[in-house]
Design an enzyme around this catalytic site. Structure first.
Site, mmCIF file in Angstrom:
data_model
loop_
_atom_site.group_PDB
_atom_site.id
_atom_site.type_symbol
_atom_site.label_atom_id
_atom_site.label_comp_id
_atom_site.label_asym_id
_atom_site.label_seq_id
_atom_site.Cartn_x
_atom_site.Cartn_y
_atom_site.Cartn_z
ATOM 1 N N CYS A 1 0.838 -1.199 0.000
ATOM 2 C CA CYS A 1 0.000 0.000 0.000
ATOM 3 C C CYS A 1 0.876 1.253 0.000
ATOM 4 C CB CYS A 1 -0.985 -0.047 1.173
ATOM 5 S SG CYS A 1 -2.410 1.048 0.973
ATOM 6 N N HIS A 8 -3.456 -5.775 1.130
ATOM 7 C CA HIS A 8 -2.794 -6.034 2.414
ATOM 8 C C HIS A 8 -2.802 -7.523 2.758
ATOM 9 C CE1 HIS A 8 -2.262 -1.887 3.965
ATOM 10 N NE2 HIS A 8 -3.299 -1.614 3.191
ATOM 11 N N GLU A 39 -0.973 -9.059 4.815
ATOM 12 C CA GLU A 39 -0.717 -9.260 6.242
ATOM 13 C C GLU A 39 -1.995 -9.301 7.067
ATOM 14 O OE1 GLU A 39 -0.736 -4.723 5.862
ATOM 15 O OE2 GLU A 39 -0.273 -6.475 4.616
#
Length: 222
Positions: free
Chosen positions: A86, A196, A198
């Protein structure tokens, strides 16, 4: 494998990234600050998401000029693996570690939702735990994720297999050219992506579609 996470004023996804790397690798990553001119001896450096320096000038423009990013560039030149997620992707582009640019979303609105990603190249250090063409779920949260490159650059990265992820099944949230969601450099050791991974690594997140990316780059066996 040892990892490090870059910390910059305004980033707000660093804790998510640190938690993901710790859970997957079994050891907490080192952290490096904006003024650090050296990075420890690690195998992976991650620049997480957020709004570094309030996104003033352009997203990632100020962060890209911090001493720590010069150190990241030096490590990348030596073959160390680097991931930017990002705002981290925006920073890598501004630092010249990846080609192209990220513009304002085509809708001119901040987008925060889950999308589907197609693994466009599974033959990379970042995606070897995925299957070619596999479609995975992943959340996005950004205002400037509209990837663009001039015609020559776009042809070069497409022909060179540098497009790693694409938005799939009509879920392109920002208008990115060719549905590009993530790219790597020609050497194959620097990856930038807007989604994302994660935030989707375990059942508590509602799924683990992002986990293979980290397992791939960290060299964790299936």
């Amino acid at each position: 494998m040892k990892s490090a996470v870059v910390l910059l004023p305004g980033l707000n996804r660093d804790r998510d990234m640190i938690a993901a790397l710790t859970k997957i690798s079994g050891q907490a990553p080192d952290t490096v600050w904006q003024t650090d001119t050296e990075i420890p001896d690690v195998d992976l450096i991650v620049v997480p998401g957020g709004f570094s320096y309030g996104d003033y000038l352009r997203c990632g423009a100020i962060a890209a000029r911090m001493p720590v990013m010069r150190a990241v560039a030096e490590k990348a030149q030596k073959g160390v693996m680097v991931i930017g997620v990002c705002n981290g992707f925006q920073i890598l582009l501004e630092a010249g570690l990846l080609p192209g640019a990220l513009m304002r979303n085509a809708s001119l609105k901040f987008v925060c939702r889950e999308v589907r990603l197609q693994v466009a190249n599974a033959n990379t250090a970042f995606t070897r735990r995925y299957q070619p063409g596999q479609v995975i779920r992943c959340p996005v949260a950004h205002h400037d994720g509209n990837y663009f490159a001039d015609a020559d650059t776009l042809k070069r990265i497409e022909d060179g297999g540098q497009v790693v992820f694409r938005y799939a099944e009509g879920t392109n949230p920002n208008g990115s050219v060719n549905d590009i969601a993530g790219i790597m450099n020609a050497r194959g050791n620097v990856l930038g992506l807007m989604p994302h991974p994660e935030d989707l690594i375990e059942d508590a997140h509602g799924g683990a579609d992002g986990r293979p990316l980290f397992e791939s780059v960290l060299g964790i066996a299936a």
